[in-house]
Every structure is written in C-alpha cells, then in structure tokens.
Design a protein around this motif. Structure first.
Motif, PDB file in Angstrom:
ATOM      1  N   TYR A  59       0.816  -1.212   0.000  1.00  0.00           N
ATOM      2  CA  TYR A  59       0.000   0.000   0.000  1.00  0.00           C
ATOM      3  C   TYR A  59       0.851   1.264   0.000  1.00  0.00           C
ATOM      4  CZ  TYR A  59       0.723   0.815   4.996  1.00  0.00           C
ATOM      5  OH  TYR A  59       1.270   1.079   6.224  1.00  0.00           O
ATOM      6  N   LEU A  60       2.146   1.150   0.256  1.00  0.00           N
ATOM      7  CA  LEU A  60       3.040   2.312   0.277  1.00  0.00           C
ATOM      8  C   LEU A  60       3.829   2.509  -1.017  1.00  0.00           C
ATOM      9  CD1 LEU A  60       4.582   2.034   3.861  1.00  0.00           C
ATOM     10  CD2 LEU A  60       2.841   3.650   3.058  1.00  0.00           C
ATOM     11  N   THR A  61       3.758   1.567  -1.945  1.00  0.00           N
ATOM     12  CA  THR A  61       4.593   1.661  -3.148  1.00  0.00           C
ATOM     13  C   THR A  61       3.882   2.337  -4.306  1.00  0.00           C
ATOM     14  OG1 THR A  61       3.925  -0.552  -3.890  1.00  0.00           O
ATOM     15  CG2 THR A  61       5.959  -0.393  -2.578  1.00  0.00           C
ATOM     16  N   ILE A  62       4.710   2.785  -5.244  1.00  0.00           N
ATOM     17  CA  ILE A  62       4.249   3.304  -6.529  1.00  0.00           C
ATOM     18  C   ILE A  62       4.872   2.414  -7.593  1.00  0.00           C
ATOM     19  CG2 ILE A  62       4.399   5.254  -8.141  1.00  0.00           C
ATOM     20  CD1 ILE A  62       4.267   7.110  -5.739  1.00  0.00           C
ATOM     21  N   GLN A  63       4.071   2.002  -8.562  1.00  0.00           N
ATOM     22  CA  GLN A  63       4.552   1.057  -9.560  1.00  0.00           C
ATOM     23  C   GLN A  63       5.332   1.757 -10.658  1.00  0.00           C
ATOM     24  OE1 GLN A  63       1.540  -1.557 -11.121  1.00  0.00           O
ATOM     25  NE2 GLN A  63       3.087  -3.030 -11.795  1.00  0.00           N
ATOM     26  N   LYS A  64       6.499   1.210 -10.936  1.00  0.00           N
ATOM     27  CA  LYS A  64       7.369   1.753 -11.968  1.00  0.00           C
ATOM     28  C   LYS A  64       7.507   0.790 -13.134  1.00  0.00           C
ATOM     29  CE  LYS A  64      11.531   4.245 -12.526  1.00  0.00           C
ATOM     30  NZ  LYS A  64      12.818   4.538 -12.445  1.00  0.00           N
ATOM     31  N   GLY A  65       7.293  -0.495 -12.891  1.00  0.00           N
ATOM     32  CA  GLY A  65       7.403  -1.529 -13.915  1.00  0.00           C
ATOM     33  C   GLY A  65       6.660  -2.767 -13.456  1.00  0.00           C
TER      34      GLY A  65
END
Length: 166
Positions: A59-65
């Motif tokens: 829930y804390l991450t942002i997707q880059k790939g």
C-alpha cells in the motif's frame, strides 16, 4: 481526498518543507499533503527517488514496472492521497512530482492511483466526493480505456494498456 475533512476539523502540522506541509487530522489521524505554494499545470513540484525497490506492490509503493514497485523519498510525499480529480502525478519515468492543474496555497495535493498502479495491493472504496468519482479503486487494469483516457497516466500504465488492449 481529505481536504474537506482536514480543513473543517482541527489538524496538526507534522512536517513542513519548501512547497508543502504534511497535516494530520486530530480526530481521525488521517494524513494529507497540502501545498504552501501556488503551482501551475506543467510545473515540477519536486523530484523524488526510490528509497526501496520491491518486486510486489504494497500500500506504500508506486509502480514503476511489472515487478518494480518503489517506496519514494522524501518519505513525507507518500501521504499524497488519491482523488478521482487529481492535481498531481508521480511521473515514474522522470522521477518528478508534476502539477496537473492549478494548485493554490492550502490545496491538498492528490493523485489518481491508477495513473501509476496496474493492480493495487489494497483496493479501496474512494471517498473523494468528486462528481466523477469512480467509487472503487483497484488499479488501471480494472478501468475502461474510455475512463482512463480522461487522466494523465505514466508511460508504464500506457504500455500496459496497449499490451492488454483495454
């Protein structure tokens, strides 16, 4: 989006930087990032980096790939909440927080989570109260191309849409 909640209820300022302050609602403990400067569409608000890279979303991450989910630094900008009417974008290609539309002093900075997330670790019921609210937020995978065409999306999400022909 917490702006109505945080501006109507007492809050405390937890962190201040040169462009924003992190506020916490005293009664609910909800946190939000609020602008201390004016920004115009297209302006860069700040740069960010990946302090941690994970294979799976949290829930804390942002997707880059596809298997690249980042925890961002500076840490306080992770409290940029979701809105179906966003005013910022985490551009994971340039690693910059971009202003999408005019932001006044005191406005909450909000982004559209499916702009960076294909399939979220923790879907939720949106409470942004925008007239165009999508209600359930799960990631771009679960939205039509017509809906997504109204938003600025990261290059990763755009490429996923092309691959899946949504």
């Amino acid at each position: 989006m917490l702006s109505k909640q945080l501006t109507q209820n007492p809050y405390q300022v937890i962190h201040v930087c040169n462009f924003a302050e992190l506020r916490q609602d005293i009664s609910s403990s909800a946190k939000g990032l609020f602008s201390t400067k004016e920004f115009n569409a297209g302006e860069i608000i700040c740069n960010f980096t990946a302090s941690v890279v994970l294979e799976n979303p949290t829930y804390l991450t942002i997707q880059k790939g596809i298997k690249e989910h980042i925890i961002i630094s500076p840490e306080f900008i992770q409290y940029t909440n979701h809105s179906c009417n966003p005013n910022v974008l985490f551009n994971t290609e340039t690693m910059q927080l971009e202003c999408l539309k005019h932001i006044s002093i005191g406005d909450e900075m909000c982004f559209f989570y499916p702009a960076t997330e294909w399939c979220m670790a923790q879907p939720f019921d949106c409470m942004c109260n925008d007239a165009q609210c999508l209600h359930t937020i799960q990631g771009a995978k679960f939205l039509s191309k017509k809906i997504l065409s109204k938003y600025t999306l990261t290059p990763f999400i755009q490429s996923m849409l092309q691959q899946h022909h949504l």
